[in-house]
Scaffold this active site. Structure first.
Site, PDB file in Angstrom:
ATOM      1  N   CYS A   1       2.498  18.249  40.885  1.00  0.00           N
ATOM      2  CA  CYS A   1       3.563  18.299  41.503  1.00  0.00           C
ATOM      3  C   CYS A   1       4.382  16.829  41.597  1.00  0.00           C
ATOM      4  O   CYS A   1       3.632  15.905  42.087  1.00  0.00           O
ATOM      5  CB  CYS A   1       3.226  18.887  42.913  1.00  0.00           C
ATOM      6  SG  CYS A   1       2.536  20.445  43.068  1.00  0.00           S
TER       7      CYS A   1
ATOM      8  N   CYS B   1      -7.875  18.643  58.382  1.00  0.00           N
ATOM      9  CA  CYS B   1      -7.492  18.919  56.935  1.00  0.00           C
ATOM     10  C   CYS B   1      -8.474  18.271  55.988  1.00  0.00           C
ATOM     11  O   CYS B   1      -8.589  17.377  56.228  1.00  0.00           O
ATOM     12  CB  CYS B   1      -6.035  18.299  57.087  1.00  0.00           C
ATOM     13  SG  CYS B   1      -5.387  18.502  55.507  1.00  0.00           S
TER      14      CYS B   1
ATOM     15  N   CYS C   1       3.729  14.602  45.138  1.00  0.00           N
ATOM     16  CA  CYS C   1       2.571  14.743  45.675  1.00  0.00           C
ATOM     17  C   CYS C   1       1.539  13.419  45.125  1.00  0.00           C
ATOM     18  O   CYS C   1       1.360  13.260  44.064  1.00  0.00           O
ATOM     19  CB  CYS C   1       1.681  15.751  45.635  1.00  0.00           C
ATOM     20  SG  CYS C   1       0.065  16.099  46.245  1.00  0.00           S
TER      21      CYS C   1
ATOM     22  N   SER D   1      -3.947  26.486  51.745  1.00  0.00           N
ATOM     23  CA  SER D   1      -2.519  26.203  51.021  1.00  0.00           C
ATOM     24  C   SER D   1      -2.823  26.065  49.507  1.00  0.00           C
ATOM     25  O   SER D   1      -3.742  25.720  48.922  1.00  0.00           O
ATOM     26  CB  SER D   1      -2.164  24.868  51.620  1.00  0.00           C
ATOM     27  OG  SER D   1      -0.793  24.600  51.090  1.00  0.00           O
TER      28      SER D   1
ATOM     29  N   CYS E   1      -1.164  13.750  52.282  1.00  0.00           N
ATOM     30  CA  CYS E   1      -1.900  13.932  51.003  1.00  0.00           C
ATOM     31  C   CYS E   1      -2.046  13.024  50.096  1.00  0.00           C
ATOM     32  O   CYS E   1      -1.421  12.561  49.280  1.00  0.00           O
ATOM     33  CB  CYS E   1      -1.243  15.146  50.364  1.00  0.00           C
ATOM     34  SG  CYS E   1      -2.136  16.578  50.300  1.00  0.00           S
TER      35      CYS E   1
ATOM     36  N   GLU F   1     -10.171  12.534  51.108  1.00  0.00           N
ATOM     37  CA  GLU F   1      -9.705  12.065  52.379  1.00  0.00           C
ATOM     38  C   GLU F   1      -9.797  13.437  53.390  1.00  0.00           C
ATOM     39  O   GLU F   1      -9.953  14.639  52.719  1.00  0.00           O
ATOM     40  CB  GLU F   1      -8.336  12.024  52.361  1.00  0.00           C
ATOM     41  CG  GLU F   1      -8.023  10.463  51.827  1.00  0.00           C
ATOM     42  CD  GLU F   1      -6.456  10.595  51.219  1.00  0.00           C
ATOM     43  OE1 GLU F   1      -5.566  11.100  52.133  1.00  0.00           O
ATOM     44  OE2 GLU F   1      -5.963   9.870  50.335  1.00  0.00           O
TER      45      GLU F   1
ATOM     46  N   CYS G   1      -6.173  16.145  41.545  1.00  0.00           N
ATOM     47  CA  CYS G   1      -5.804  17.135  41.216  1.00  0.00           C
ATOM     48  C   CYS G   1      -4.865  17.359  39.924  1.00  0.00           C
ATOM     49  O   CYS G   1      -4.282  16.187  39.626  1.00  0.00           O
ATOM     50  CB  CYS G   1      -4.471  17.525  42.589  1.00  0.00           C
ATOM     51  SG  CYS G   1      -3.850  19.453  42.440  1.00  0.00           S
TER      52      CYS G   1
HETATM   53  N1  SAH Z   1      -2.608  22.140  46.276  1.00  0.00           N
HETATM   54  C1  SAH Z   1      -2.416  22.916  47.546  1.00  0.00           C
HETATM   55  C2  SAH Z   1      -2.871  22.255  48.804  1.00  0.00           C
HETATM   56  C3  SAH Z   1      -2.812  20.614  48.978  1.00  0.00           C
HETATM   57  S1  SAH Z   1      -1.020  19.880  49.439  1.00  0.00           S
HETATM   58  C4  SAH Z   1      -0.839  23.099  47.532  1.00  0.00           C
HETATM   59  O1  SAH Z   1      -0.381  22.865  46.798  1.00  0.00           O
HETATM   60  O2  SAH Z   1      -0.516  23.826  48.569  1.00  0.00           O
HETATM   61  C5  SAH Z   1      -0.765  20.440  51.197  1.00  0.00           C
HETATM   62  C6  SAH Z   1       0.794  20.559  51.410  1.00  0.00           C
HETATM   63  O3  SAH Z   1       1.320  19.195  51.285  1.00  0.00           O
HETATM   64  C7  SAH Z   1       1.587  21.375  50.271  1.00  0.00           C
HETATM   65  O4  SAH Z   1       2.491  22.073  50.687  1.00  0.00           O
HETATM   66  C8  SAH Z   1       2.135  20.243  49.402  1.00  0.00           C
HETATM   67  O5  SAH Z   1       2.895  20.606  48.799  1.00  0.00           O
HETATM   68  C9  SAH Z   1       2.552  19.315  50.525  1.00  0.00           C
HETATM   69  N2  SAH Z   1       2.821  18.003  50.167  1.00  0.00           N
HETATM   70  C10 SAH Z   1       2.299  17.152  49.169  1.00  0.00           C
HETATM   71  N3  SAH Z   1       2.697  15.915  49.144  1.00  0.00           N
HETATM   72  C11 SAH Z   1       3.786  15.844  49.990  1.00  0.00           C
HETATM   73  C12 SAH Z   1       4.636  14.775  50.547  1.00  0.00           C
HETATM   74  N4  SAH Z   1       4.744  13.824  49.926  1.00  0.00           N
HETATM   75  N5  SAH Z   1       5.757  15.353  51.445  1.00  0.00           N
HETATM   76  C13 SAH Z   1       5.340  16.651  52.190  1.00  0.00           C
HETATM   77  N6  SAH Z   1       4.456  17.554  51.784  1.00  0.00           N
HETATM   78  C14 SAH Z   1       3.697  17.080  50.712  1.00  0.00           C
END
Ligand code: SAH
Length: 341
Positions: A114, A103, A117, A189, A329, A90, A110
């Site tokens: 997390c 973005c 995510c 990020s 994301c 995406e 990934c």
């Molecule tokens: N892997 C990298 C970049 C991708 S995610 C990282 O972890 O930073 C980009 C941002 O979106 C990160 O801060 C991630 O933690 C956040 N993110 C992911 N899922 C989310 C969600 N459901 N709500 C809010 N932020 C989210």
């Protein structure tokens, strides 16, 4: 097939000279690539013979738009690209006052795990190539007609887990004959891979490093971000301080506000203490709900922000764009995957 779109101009020049072509040909081809041509036939200032030879030896595989969703609220456009091997990633175009921002993703899926995510639910399939990253910027610009001035590496994947590719991507988008986008207009990020943050610091790039912190204490952070289990917040913050000392660039911390998990006053207090010693900016992100996850958005965003500011920490709340189009994301890819199975 040779992936020429992942090559620097110098590499392309050497590759072509090896075939008896003059150096200026490389520049011509490089410029065509960044104009977004989809076949060598379109490179009309090359001889027919060279175009044919390129077609037989070099790869030019632009992604196809698998889905496109445009927000009626704010003009945000979300693209789901189908790559040459059938995988999907995406990109999101966001229209800000300071310019159009795209973005982009750096991996198919990934492996960081997390809890909040959507990108990580089915794990990592593979890394993207530099060309596949560039094409997201280029074809978002071409399809939308919106000139892109800023890039954020905040889509699917962990940029520092695909380090060499991301570094090459940065060189290519920065190149005057490439996309010519300045480092100060790029944000990267990371979930906090400390060795790679140290490595990145050595390049002294003027980009903005965003660190996804999401919790100031190990218990909470390890619960929602498995990457924390081996490193811990203390070491991450030391690494961030070092990064600032080496590059002079203020770090931006991302903090997705999750109900009852990371939104209490003591966590705001601890966060403020953790950030002492180097300039920092905290970006509070209202959690986007993910269907597969029980985590809910916090109702204390404003209070948390106020508490941080009371400690002298600069904190902003991220404006939500594209709320009506699954623009968070990994959500669109996830949806498409579910519909296909
Ligand atoms: N892997 C990298 C970049 C991708 S995610 C990282 O972890 O930073 C980009 C941002 O979106 C990160 O801060 C991630 O933690 C956040 N993110 C992911 N899922 C989310 C969600 N459901 N709500 C809010 N932020 C989210």
């Amino acid at each position: 097939m040779v992936d020429i779109k992942s090559m620097t101009l110098e590499e392309l020049t050497a590759w072509l000279q090896g075939q008896g072509e003059p150096a200026f040909r490389a520049k011509q081809i490089f410029q065509w690539l960044y104009r977004g041509v989809t076949s060598f036939e379109e490179m009309t200032n090359l001889s027919k013979a060279l175009r044919q030879r390129l077609g037989e030896t070099a790869l030019l595989a632009p992604p196809a738009v698998a889905r496109r969703q445009e927000s009626r609220q704010d003009g945000t456009i979300k693209y789901l690209w189908r790559l040459a091997d059938g995988n999907c990633v995406e990109s999101v175009l966001m229209r800000y006052q300071h310019g159009n921002t795209v973005c982009i993703s750096c991996q198919v899926g990934c492996r960081m795990g997390c809890a909040f995510c959507a990108s990580t639910i089915a794990g990592k399939v593979r890394d993207l190539t530099p060309a596949e990253m560039i094409d997201q910027v280029l074809f978002t610009q071409i399809d939308s007609g919106a000139p892109i001035s800023n890039i954020v590496l905040m889509g699917i994947g962990e940029p520092l887990d695909n380090f060499d590719t991301v570094l090459r991507f940065l060189t290519l988008v920065n190149h005057p004959d490439g996309l010519n986008i300045g480092m100060r207009h790029i944000s990267l990020s990371t979930c906090g891979l400390v060795d790679e943050i140290d490595k990145l610091a050595q390049y002294g790039l003027q980009l903005t490093l965003s660190v996804s912190l999401h919790a100031p204490d190990d218990e909470t952070r390890s619960r929602i971000m498995p990457v924390n289990r081996s490193v811990g917040v203390e070491r991450l913050m030391e690494t961030c301080r070092r990064y600032f000392e080496t590059t002079g660039r203020r770090i931006s911390y991302e903090y997705a506000m999750i109900d009852g998990v990371n939104d209490s006053d003591w966590q705001a207090d601890l966060l403020a203490r953790r950030l002492k010693g180097a300039p920092a900016h905290v970006n509070l992100i209202p959690l986007n709900e993910v269907e597969e996850s029980p985590l809910k958005p916090s109702r204390r965003v404003a209070a948390f922000q106020k508490r941080l500011e009371g400690h002298g920490v600069t904190a902003t709340v991220r404006r939500k764009l594209g709320g009506d189009i699954d623009a968070s994301c990994g959500q669109l890819r996830r949806k498409a995957m579910k519909e296909e199975t």
